[in-house]
Design a protein around this motif. Structure first.
Motif, PDB file in Angstrom:
ATOM      1  N   UNK A  14       0.833  -1.207   0.000  1.00 35.44           N
ATOM      2  CA  UNK A  14       0.000   0.000   0.000  1.00 35.44           C
ATOM      3  C   UNK A  14       0.865   1.253   0.000  1.00 35.44           C
ATOM      4  N   UNK A  15       1.854   1.266   0.895  1.00 39.51           N
ATOM      5  CA  UNK A  15       2.727   2.441   1.032  1.00 39.51           C
ATOM      6  C   UNK A  15       3.479   2.745  -0.254  1.00 39.51           C
ATOM      7  N   UNK A  16       4.096   1.713  -0.825  1.00 42.95           N
ATOM      8  CA  UNK A  16       4.908   1.917  -2.022  1.00 42.95           C
ATOM      9  C   UNK A  16       4.059   2.348  -3.219  1.00 42.95           C
ATOM     10  N   UNK A  17       2.886   1.741  -3.374  1.00 44.04           N
ATOM     11  CA  UNK A  17       2.001   2.108  -4.480  1.00 44.04           C
ATOM     12  C   UNK A  17       1.440   3.511  -4.280  1.00 44.04           C
ATOM     13  N   UNK A  18       1.017   3.814  -3.061  1.00 44.38           N
ATOM     14  CA  UNK A  18       0.460   5.145  -2.763  1.00 44.38           C
ATOM     15  C   UNK A  18       1.498   6.231  -3.031  1.00 44.38           C
ATOM     16  N   UNK A  19       2.713   6.013  -2.543  1.00 47.38           N
ATOM     17  CA  UNK A  19       3.785   6.997  -2.735  1.00 47.38           C
ATOM     18  C   UNK A  19       4.139   7.144  -4.204  1.00 47.38           C
ATOM     19  N   UNK A  20       4.226   6.019  -4.915  1.00 49.21           N
ATOM     20  CA  UNK A  20       4.545   6.057  -6.338  1.00 49.21           C
ATOM     21  C   UNK A  20       3.472   6.817  -7.109  1.00 49.21           C
ATOM     22  N   UNK A  21       2.211   6.617  -6.733  1.00 46.06           N
ATOM     23  CA  UNK A  21       1.112   7.300  -7.426  1.00 46.06           C
ATOM     24  C   UNK A  21       1.227   8.814  -7.250  1.00 46.06           C
ATOM     25  N   UNK A  49       9.483  10.854 -22.872  1.00 46.11           N
ATOM     26  CA  UNK A  49       9.624   9.489 -22.340  1.00 46.11           C
ATOM     27  C   UNK A  49       9.208   9.442 -20.875  1.00 46.11           C
ATOM     28  N   UNK A  50       9.712  10.374 -20.072  1.00 45.37           N
ATOM     29  CA  UNK A  50       9.393  10.416 -18.646  1.00 45.37           C
ATOM     30  C   UNK A  50       7.908  10.641 -18.427  1.00 45.37           C
ATOM     31  N   UNK A  51       7.323  11.515 -19.224  1.00 45.22           N
ATOM     32  CA  UNK A  51       5.901  11.824 -19.122  1.00 45.22           C
ATOM     33  C   UNK A  51       5.046  10.601 -19.463  1.00 45.22           C
ATOM     34  N   UNK A  52       5.420   9.894 -20.522  1.00 47.73           N
ATOM     35  CA  UNK A  52       4.667   8.719 -20.940  1.00 47.73           C
ATOM     36  C   UNK A  52       4.745   7.602 -19.899  1.00 47.73           C
ATOM     37  N   UNK A  53       5.940   7.393 -19.345  1.00 46.83           N
ATOM     38  CA  UNK A  53       6.116   6.363 -18.316  1.00 46.83           C
ATOM     39  C   UNK A  53       5.222   6.662 -17.100  1.00 46.83           C
ATOM     40  N   UNK A  54       5.198   7.924 -16.667  1.00 46.31           N
ATOM     41  CA  UNK A  54       4.381   8.295 -15.503  1.00 46.31           C
ATOM     42  C   UNK A  54       2.901   8.045 -15.776  1.00 46.31           C
ATOM     43  N   UNK A  55       2.432   8.379 -16.971  1.00 49.33           N
ATOM     44  CA  UNK A  55       1.018   8.162 -17.307  1.00 49.33           C
ATOM     45  C   UNK A  55       0.684   6.673 -17.332  1.00 49.33           C
ATOM     46  N   UNK A  56       1.579   5.865 -17.892  1.00 49.23           N
ATOM     47  CA  UNK A  56       1.345   4.420 -17.925  1.00 49.23           C
ATOM     48  C   UNK A  56       1.361   3.835 -16.512  1.00 49.23           C
ATOM     49  N   UNK A  57       2.254   4.344 -15.658  1.00 51.32           N
ATOM     50  CA  UNK A  57       2.297   3.892 -14.267  1.00 51.32           C
ATOM     51  C   UNK A  57       0.963   4.147 -13.569  1.00 51.32           C
ATOM     52  N   UNK A  58       0.389   5.337 -13.790  1.00 54.41           N
ATOM     53  CA  UNK A  58      -0.887   5.671 -13.154  1.00 54.41           C
ATOM     54  C   UNK A  58      -1.985   4.707 -13.584  1.00 54.41           C
ATOM     55  N   UNK A  59      -2.018   4.366 -14.862  1.00 54.05           N
ATOM     56  CA  UNK A  59      -3.042   3.433 -15.359  1.00 54.05           C
ATOM     57  C   UNK A  59      -2.928   2.080 -14.666  1.00 54.05           C
ATOM     58  N   UNK A  60      -1.699   1.596 -14.527  1.00 54.61           N
ATOM     59  CA  UNK A  60      -1.482   0.291 -13.883  1.00 54.61           C
ATOM     60  C   UNK A  60      -1.901   0.345 -12.416  1.00 54.61           C
ATOM     61  N   UNK A  61      -1.502   1.405 -11.720  1.00 54.93           N
ATOM     62  CA  UNK A  61      -1.817   1.510 -10.296  1.00 54.93           C
ATOM     63  C   UNK A  61      -3.310   1.701 -10.062  1.00 54.93           C
ATOM     64  N   UNK A  62      -3.973   2.458 -10.916  1.00 55.02           N
ATOM     65  CA  UNK A  62      -5.422   2.644 -10.766  1.00 55.02           C
ATOM     66  C   UNK A  62      -6.157   1.313 -10.909  1.00 55.02           C
ATOM     67  N   UNK A  70      -9.468   0.206  -3.109  1.00 51.71           N
ATOM     68  CA  UNK A  70      -8.575   1.143  -2.412  1.00 51.71           C
ATOM     69  C   UNK A  70      -8.815   2.529  -3.019  1.00 51.71           C
ATOM     70  N   UNK A  71      -9.100   3.553  -2.196  1.00 45.89           N
ATOM     71  CA  UNK A  71      -9.366   4.888  -2.766  1.00 45.89           C
ATOM     72  C   UNK A  71      -8.167   5.425  -3.548  1.00 45.89           C
ATOM     73  N   UNK A  72      -8.424   5.813  -4.789  1.00 43.56           N
ATOM     74  CA  UNK A  72      -7.344   6.335  -5.639  1.00 43.56           C
ATOM     75  C   UNK A  72      -6.894   7.685  -5.097  1.00 43.56           C
ATOM     76  N   UNK A  73      -5.600   7.856  -4.804  1.00 48.26           N
ATOM     77  CA  UNK A  73      -5.112   9.149  -4.279  1.00 48.26           C
ATOM     78  C   UNK A  73      -5.401  10.290  -5.247  1.00 48.26           C
TER      79      UNK A  73
END
Length: 339
Positions: A14-21, A49-62, A70-73
């Motif tokens: 939870x902590x790692x995913x929340x912080x990463x989000x 590249x950095x922007x695209x990676x961050x957007x893809x990360x958000x999709x996976x975490x959501x 789990x409430x999405x931050x």
């Protein structure tokens, strides 16, 4: 055997995913602005590249959050950035900033992998680590090409393998001091460089901050970073080793609001937290007592700055609460008694 695909998220996950989000929402805001303002066609693809990676990360975490109810931050949104504001940082500084972010991403994902249990969470953090390594490679290659990459100092190659023979190897306050070890040089260099990046970032953010209490805190952070750079540089200069230099011309004179004060404080506190970790590692890797003691004396100062920044965020209602354990005492007290 337990089906690991159906087990609940642990507190560590939870902590790692929340912080990463939260960090990725911040990264999207910052890189949207950088992308709008960059003039360097070689830096632009790295921001994209950095922007695209961050957007893809958000999709996976959501997807993971929704699966677990789990409430999405909230994190940071378009309201926290003004891409139309004038340019504040040079393209060279953006490159250094992206490289530093890649180091933080690699460190955070490595720690998260050591704590993760579920296969989907493990795969996600492997992805973050892989993307961080690739960003590190991309920024390093471009910095070398543009001639702005700052290498750690060179020292002579040892003639032979040897062992420490005297307790004086650990001395540092009195008597003859031995030369710096390669590990001590490495950490001094890293902490000088991170403080220079932090000082430049804080100075720029202080120019565009809106609240006076936020400006004052940032100016205090600027003075602290400058002092730490001087302290660490002195150790290297005493041994005729080069110390990294600052990038004062990396800033323009713009004072137009770019980021919300909420984003500014979170960005600064995140870098401060990483700095405290760096000091702790450096202290552990520095056998010379004077150097280890110096790091130990600086950590409380940095910690107090982080606490004051957190208090400001609470004061203004900007601090989003991380996942917390149930307060059993409150639950017990709030439960009606049976007759």
């Amino acid at each position: 055997m337990e089906d690991k695909s159906k087990i609940r998220l642990t507190s560590a996950e939870m902590t790692c995913l929340w912080t990463q989000y939260i960090n990725d929402t911040l990264g999207i805001c910052v890189n949207q602005y950088f992308l709008e303002k960059t003039d360097d066609d070689e830096v632009r693809p790295l921001i994209e590249y950095t922007l695209q990676v961050a957007k893809e990360n958000l999709d996976i975490m959501e997807t993971i959050f929704k699966k677990e109810h789990f409430p999405v931050p909230i994190g940071f949104t378009d309201e926290d950035v003004n891409p139309r504001a004038p340019k504040l940082f040079s393209d060279s500084f953006v490159l250094y900033y992206l490289r530093y972010l890649s180091i933080l991403a690699m460190a955070a994902s490595s720690a998260a992998l050591g704590l993760a249990t579920r296969p989907d969470v493990i795969e996600f953090h492997k992805r973050v680590l892989d993307k961080g390594v690739k960003l590190q490679d991309k920024t390093r290659d471009l910095m070398l090409k543009q001639g702005i990459y700052i290498k750690p100092p060179y020292i002579s190659t040892p003639d032979k393998v040897d062992f420490v023979k005297k307790q004086s190897f650990l001395a540092g306050f009195w008597g003859n001091q031995r030369s710096l070890s390669s590990a001590e040089i490495t950490h001094l260099f890293l902490n000088i460089q991170s403080n220079i990046i932090g000082k430049t970032l804080i100075t720029g953010l202080a120019q565009i901050a809106e609240h006076d209490d936020v400006k004052q805190l940032l100016l205090r952070g600027k003075r602290m970073a400058h002092k730490h750079v001087e302290i660490f540089s002195e150790y290297l200069l005493r041994e005729d080793l080069p110390a990294p230099m600052g990038w004062d011309p990396a800033l323009t004179d713009s004072t137009t609001k770019v980021f919300s004060d909420k984003l500014i404080l979170f960005n600064v506190t995140a870098m401060i937290a990483a700095g405290i970790g760096n000091y702790g590692m450096a202290m552990a890797a520095s056998p010379r007592r004077d150097i280890a003691a110096r790091y130990a004396s600086l950590i409380p100062e940095v910690g107090l700055f982080a606490e004051d920044a957190a208090n400001l965020m609470i004061k203004h209602g900007w601090m989003e609460e991380p996942p917390q354990a149930d307060d059993r005492n409150s639950l017990i007290k709030g439960k009606p008694t049976s007759n």
